[in-house]
Design an enzyme around this catalytic site. Structure first.
Site, PDB file in Angstrom:
ATOM      1  N   PHE A   1       0.841  -1.194   0.000  1.00 26.92           N
ATOM      2  CA  PHE A   1       0.000   0.000   0.000  1.00 26.92           C
ATOM      3  C   PHE A   1       0.884   1.254   0.000  1.00 26.92           C
ATOM      4  O   PHE A   1       1.855   1.338   0.755  1.00 26.92           O
ATOM      5  CB  PHE A   1      -0.868  -0.029   1.264  1.00 26.92           C
ATOM      6  CG  PHE A   1      -1.826   1.117   1.402  1.00 26.92           C
ATOM      7  CD1 PHE A   1      -3.072   1.081   0.780  1.00 26.92           C
ATOM      8  CD2 PHE A   1      -1.497   2.226   2.163  1.00 26.92           C
ATOM      9  CE1 PHE A   1      -3.966   2.129   0.920  1.00 26.92           C
ATOM     10  CE2 PHE A   1      -2.380   3.274   2.315  1.00 26.92           C
ATOM     11  CZ  PHE A   1      -3.616   3.227   1.688  1.00 26.92           C
TER      12      PHE A   1
ATOM     13  N   ASN B   1      -3.504   1.981  10.478  1.00 27.13           N
ATOM     14  CA  ASN B   1      -4.252   2.343   9.273  1.00 27.13           C
ATOM     15  C   ASN B   1      -4.620   1.028   8.606  1.00 27.13           C
ATOM     16  O   ASN B   1      -3.894   0.523   7.753  1.00 27.13           O
ATOM     17  CB  ASN B   1      -3.397   3.215   8.341  1.00 27.13           C
ATOM     18  CG  ASN B   1      -4.131   3.515   7.039  1.00 27.13           C
ATOM     19  OD1 ASN B   1      -5.343   3.382   6.951  1.00 27.13           O
ATOM     20  ND2 ASN B   1      -3.386   3.912   6.023  1.00 27.13           N
ATOM     21  N   PRO B   2      -5.760   0.435   9.028  1.00 26.00           N
ATOM     22  CA  PRO B   2      -6.132  -0.892   8.521  1.00 26.00           C
ATOM     23  C   PRO B   2      -6.854  -0.772   7.174  1.00 26.00           C
ATOM     24  O   PRO B   2      -7.173   0.339   6.738  1.00 26.00           O
ATOM     25  CB  PRO B   2      -7.117  -1.369   9.587  1.00 26.00           C
ATOM     26  CG  PRO B   2      -7.804  -0.113  10.022  1.00 26.00           C
ATOM     27  CD  PRO B   2      -6.765   0.984   9.949  1.00 26.00           C
TER      28      PRO B   2
HETATM   29  C1  LIG Z   1      -4.213   0.414   4.358  1.00 27.83           C
HETATM   30  S1  LIG Z   1      -2.766  -0.577   4.403  1.00 27.83           S
HETATM   31  C2  LIG Z   1      -1.846   0.451   5.516  1.00 27.83           C
HETATM   32  C3  LIG Z   1      -0.378   0.359   5.468  1.00 27.83           C
HETATM   33  C4  LIG Z   1       0.352   1.409   6.314  1.00 27.83           C
HETATM   34  N1  LIG Z   1      -0.080   1.348   7.704  1.00 27.83           N
HETATM   35  C5  LIG Z   1       0.136   2.796   5.773  1.00 27.83           C
HETATM   36  O1  LIG Z   1      -0.592   3.579   6.377  1.00 27.83           O
HETATM   37  O2  LIG Z   1       0.684   3.124   4.706  1.00 27.83           O
HETATM   38  C6  LIG Z   1      -3.300  -1.931   5.436  1.00 27.83           C
HETATM   39  C7  LIG Z   1      -2.285  -3.041   5.642  1.00 27.83           C
HETATM   40  O3  LIG Z   1      -2.850  -4.002   6.550  1.00 27.83           O
HETATM   41  C8  LIG Z   1      -2.460  -5.310   6.158  1.00 27.83           C
HETATM   42  N2  LIG Z   1      -3.439  -6.237   6.758  1.00 27.83           N
HETATM   43  C9  LIG Z   1      -4.725  -6.441   6.388  1.00 27.83           C
HETATM   44  N3  LIG Z   1      -5.318  -7.311   7.231  1.00 27.83           N
HETATM   45  C10 LIG Z   1      -4.388  -7.663   8.160  1.00 27.83           C
HETATM   46  C11 LIG Z   1      -4.400  -8.518   9.291  1.00 27.83           C
HETATM   47  N4  LIG Z   1      -5.522  -9.195   9.659  1.00 27.83           N
HETATM   48  N5  LIG Z   1      -3.270  -8.658  10.019  1.00 27.83           N
HETATM   49  C12 LIG Z   1      -2.133  -7.990   9.661  1.00 27.83           C
HETATM   50  N6  LIG Z   1      -2.060  -7.142   8.596  1.00 27.83           N
HETATM   51  C13 LIG Z   1      -3.174  -6.984   7.863  1.00 27.83           C
HETATM   52  C14 LIG Z   1      -2.452  -5.240   4.642  1.00 27.83           C
HETATM   53  O4  LIG Z   1      -1.660  -6.268   4.087  1.00 27.83           O
HETATM   54  C15 LIG Z   1      -1.897  -3.823   4.410  1.00 27.83           C
HETATM   55  O5  LIG Z   1      -0.493  -3.865   4.292  1.00 27.83           O
END
Ligand SMILES: C[S@@+](CC[C@H](N)C(=O)[O-])C[C@H]1O[C@@H](n2cnc3c(N)ncnc32)[C@H](O)[C@@H]1O
Length: 271
Positions: free
Chosen positions: A89, A181-182
């Site tokens: 992302f 930031n999910p």
């Molecule tokens: C919106 S991106 C945010 C990345 C970073 N925090 C940013 O703000 O640039 C969400 C991230 O959460 C990860 N993700 C989604 N579900 C997850 C889970 N259950 N456990 C761990 N990581 C997860 C995704 O792979 C992705 O890299």
């Protein structure tokens, strides 16, 4: 051809393709090709033949809505330049607001422990680690592709990467700050073409965008010490998050993004 004319032509091409900031993108790509800061562009007379060919190729890709950050391989985030590309992302400017809030929330807290849930490229974790060298910072991510970028960005930094699902991985307790930031965009939402270059599991979270947020709140509540802080981003359609937070948290506050939309919520873990 003088660089001013090349920039004007490139910006016109990008405007025609419907880009929201064509001149900025034209300048940033020229600066990238020339290997100079954007502020020095106008001191350059012309591009060499090979630089011009490379520039036109990049402008062409950008006109096809390949994200600028995928073309340069970097995304600025506060004072950082994060390496990004396919599979991770791209950090967004609105998340800088959450990072700034988190850093301010640590004021007066010595040697804090901080957890970044859903860390992606490591933007939030690395921003906190840069601002607070005394902090122990953990970055949790489960996507194998994103983890490659996370390891690249955190290499040589004090951030500890934890591989796995935020609902399951082992983490320290008595944490002072949880940031996240999910994925939170409702499936089927109308998004800019560039968003489609982000991994879908990083962006979308079920019909209402709330597939992960309740579990995230639950995990944060169990990690935080009483008085510890939580800050997480969410969709602007998520207006009733207080219902999910109230059992564990107090001082629940909604914060707006640069466009004035509700974008992140913060709260304090009850005693
Ligand atoms: C919106 S991106 C945010 C990345 C970073 N925090 C940013 O703000 O640039 C969400 C991230 O959460 C990860 N993700 C989604 N579900 C997850 C889970 N259950 N456990 C761990 N990581 C997860 C995704 O792979 C992705 O890299």
């Amino acid at each position: 051809m003088p660089i001013t004319i090349q920039l004007r032509e490139a910006a016109a091409r990008l405007a025609q393709a419907g880009l929201p900031s064509p001149r900025a993108d034209a300048e940033l790509l020229a600066a990238f090709v020339l290997g100079v800061p954007r502020s020095r562009l106008l001191s350059i007379d012309d591009l060499t033949v090979s630089q011009r060919a490379r520039y036109l190729e990049l402008i062409d890709k950008r006109a096809q809505r390949v994200p600028l950050q995928h073309l340069t391989g970097e995304a600025p985030f506060l004072e950082l330049n994060l390496k990004v590309g396919s599979g991770v992302f791209i950090p967004r400017p609105e998340t800088e607001l959450l990072a700034r809030w988190g850093i301010a929330a640590l004021t007066g807290c010595n040697g804090p422990t901080v957890v970044d849930l859903c860390s992606g490229s490591g933007a939030l974790a690395l921003a906190v680690a840069a601002a607070r060298p005394d902090a122990q910072v953990y970055a949790v991510e489960r996507s194998e592709e994103a983890l490659k970028w996370l390891h690249l960005n955190t290499y040589g930094s004090p951030v500890t990467v934890i591989e796995g699902d935020i609902r399951e991985v082992e983490l320290p307790l008595n944490v002072d700050l949880v940031l996240s930031n999910p994925p939170y965009v409702p499936a089927g939402a109308d998004v800019a073409p560039e968003v489609l270059a982000d991994p879908p599991e990083a962006v979308f979270a079920g019909a209402d965008g709330l597939d992960l947020i309740p579990a995230l709140i639950d995990r944060a509540a169990r990690l935080l010490r009483p008085g510890g802080r939580l800050g997480f981003e969410h969709d602007d359609s998520h207006l009733s998050l207080s219902d999910l937070l109230e059992a564990w948290f107090e001082s629940i506050e909604s914060h707006r993004d640069l466009a004035g939309r509700p974008r992140f919520t913060t709260a304090i873990r009850k005693a």
